[in-house]
Design a protein around this motif. Structure first.
Motif, PDB file in Angstrom:
ATOM      1  N   ALA A 145      47.159 -15.891 -30.972  1.00 19.42           N
ATOM      2  CA  ALA A 145      48.543 -15.917 -30.784  1.00 19.42           C
ATOM      3  C   ALA A 145      49.194 -14.751 -31.744  1.00 19.42           C
ATOM      4  CB  ALA A 145      48.783 -17.382 -31.907  1.00 19.42           C
ATOM      5  N   ARG A 146      48.560 -14.285 -32.586  1.00 17.69           N
ATOM      6  CA  ARG A 146      49.122 -13.084 -33.550  1.00 17.69           C
ATOM      7  C   ARG A 146      49.342 -11.806 -32.522  1.00 17.69           C
ATOM      8  NH1 ARG A 146      47.715 -10.576 -39.073  1.00 17.69           N
ATOM      9  NH2 ARG A 146      49.049  -8.912 -38.965  1.00 17.69           N
ATOM     10  N   TYR A 147      48.579 -11.463 -31.610  1.00 13.74           N
ATOM     11  CA  TYR A 147      48.851 -10.509 -30.442  1.00 13.74           C
ATOM     12  C   TYR A 147      49.253 -10.644 -29.415  1.00 13.74           C
ATOM     13  CZ  TYR A 147      46.494  -7.999 -34.395  1.00 13.74           C
ATOM     14  OH  TYR A 147      46.017  -7.510 -35.655  1.00 13.74           O
ATOM     15  N   GLY A 148      49.965 -11.803 -29.240  1.00 11.65           N
ATOM     16  CA  GLY A 148      50.795 -12.092 -28.074  1.00 11.65           C
ATOM     17  C   GLY A 148      49.906 -12.580 -26.794  1.00 11.65           C
ATOM     18  N   ALA A 149      48.832 -13.140 -27.081  1.00  9.76           N
ATOM     19  CA  ALA A 149      47.982 -13.592 -25.953  1.00  9.76           C
ATOM     20  C   ALA A 149      48.172 -15.107 -25.584  1.00  9.76           C
ATOM     21  CB  ALA A 149      46.592 -13.124 -26.024  1.00  9.76           C
ATOM     22  N   GLY A 150      49.123 -15.701 -26.529  1.00 10.76           N
ATOM     23  CA  GLY A 150      49.059 -17.225 -26.397  1.00 10.76           C
ATOM     24  C   GLY A 150      48.155 -17.798 -27.303  1.00 10.76           C
ATOM     25  N   GLY A 151      47.507 -18.849 -26.971  1.00  9.79           N
ATOM     26  CA  GLY A 151      46.434 -19.245 -27.844  1.00  9.79           C
ATOM     27  C   GLY A 151      46.871 -20.419 -28.499  1.00  9.79           C
ATOM     28  N   ASP A 152      46.428 -21.683 -28.306  1.00  8.74           N
ATOM     29  CA  ASP A 152      47.059 -23.079 -28.866  1.00  8.74           C
ATOM     30  C   ASP A 152      45.987 -24.149 -28.454  1.00  8.74           C
ATOM     31  OD1 ASP A 152      47.646 -23.227 -26.306  1.00  8.74           O
ATOM     32  OD2 ASP A 152      49.843 -23.874 -26.687  1.00  8.74           O
ATOM     33  N   MET A 153      45.213 -24.185 -27.576  1.00  6.40           N
ATOM     34  CA  MET A 153      44.470 -25.253 -27.155  1.00  6.40           C
ATOM     35  C   MET A 153      43.095 -25.265 -27.402  1.00  6.40           C
ATOM     36  SD  MET A 153      46.178 -27.565 -25.963  1.00  6.40           S
ATOM     37  CE  MET A 153      44.821 -28.589 -25.238  1.00  6.40           C
ATOM     38  N   GLY A 154      42.534 -23.885 -27.861  1.00  2.00           N
ATOM     39  CA  GLY A 154      40.975 -23.740 -28.308  1.00  2.00           C
ATOM     40  C   GLY A 154      40.682 -24.782 -29.024  1.00  2.00           C
ATOM     41  N   PRO A 155      41.313 -24.735 -30.476  1.00  2.00           N
ATOM     42  CA  PRO A 155      40.614 -25.681 -31.610  1.00  2.00           C
ATOM     43  C   PRO A 155      40.859 -27.253 -30.994  1.00  2.00           C
ATOM     44  CG  PRO A 155      42.324 -24.192 -32.438  1.00  2.00           C
ATOM     45  CD  PRO A 155      42.204 -23.781 -30.766  1.00  2.00           C
ATOM     46  N   VAL A 156      41.721 -27.442 -30.050  1.00  2.00           N
ATOM     47  CA  VAL A 156      41.837 -29.010 -29.689  1.00  2.00           C
ATOM     48  C   VAL A 156      40.558 -29.190 -28.627  1.00  2.00           C
ATOM     49  CG1 VAL A 156      43.136 -30.663 -28.301  1.00  2.00           C
ATOM     50  CG2 VAL A 156      44.492 -29.086 -29.882  1.00  2.00           C
TER      51      VAL A 156
END
Length: 126
Positions: A91-102
């Motif tokens: 998320a910090r470096y612009g690669a997205g990232g939001d579903m991994g922990p879910v």
């Protein structure tokens, strides 16, 4: 023989591990990569590499479950923390990232259940 008798937690971890392996293999195939990873995201190669390394950590936790439930639970909790770190980095470096922990929540629950089952199986203190 105890070595080949799997508990319900080990079976559930094995099933989750097989699903995780399927995801990791599909992410390596160029034809299916666009189905798994959003196009136009940066740092995809590093994210895929770290995802593969996280699978190895998960695999170590699964193998450890045959020796020590406490160790397996601790490794799976560490794996979940590393999933969060990967998502934060993505998320910090612009690669997205939001579903991994879910998607990793079942692994977190398995880690917690391994630790709880270790507490229930240890001998009582005198």
């Amino acid at each position: 023989m105890r070595l080949f008798r799997a508990s319900g937690l080990q079976v559930a971890t094995g099933i989750y591990g097989l699903l995780y392996l399927a995801f990791a293999v599909l992410a390596l195939i160029p034809a299916t990569r666009s189905l798994i990873i959003e196009p136009g995201r940066g740092s995809i190669v590093l994210e895929l590499l770290f995802t593969q390394l996280l699978f190895l950590v998960f695999l170590v936790g699964f193998v450890a479950s045959w020796r020590s439930r406490l160790l397996a639970g601790m490794i799976l909790l560490l794996w979940y923390i590393l999933v969060w770190c990967l998502e934060w980095w993505s998320a910090r470096y612009g690669a997205g990232g939001d579903m991994g922990p879910v998607l990793a929540l079942p692994g977190l629950m398995l880690g917690i259940l391994f630790i709880v089952s270790w507490f229930h199986r240890r001998p009582p203190r005198s």
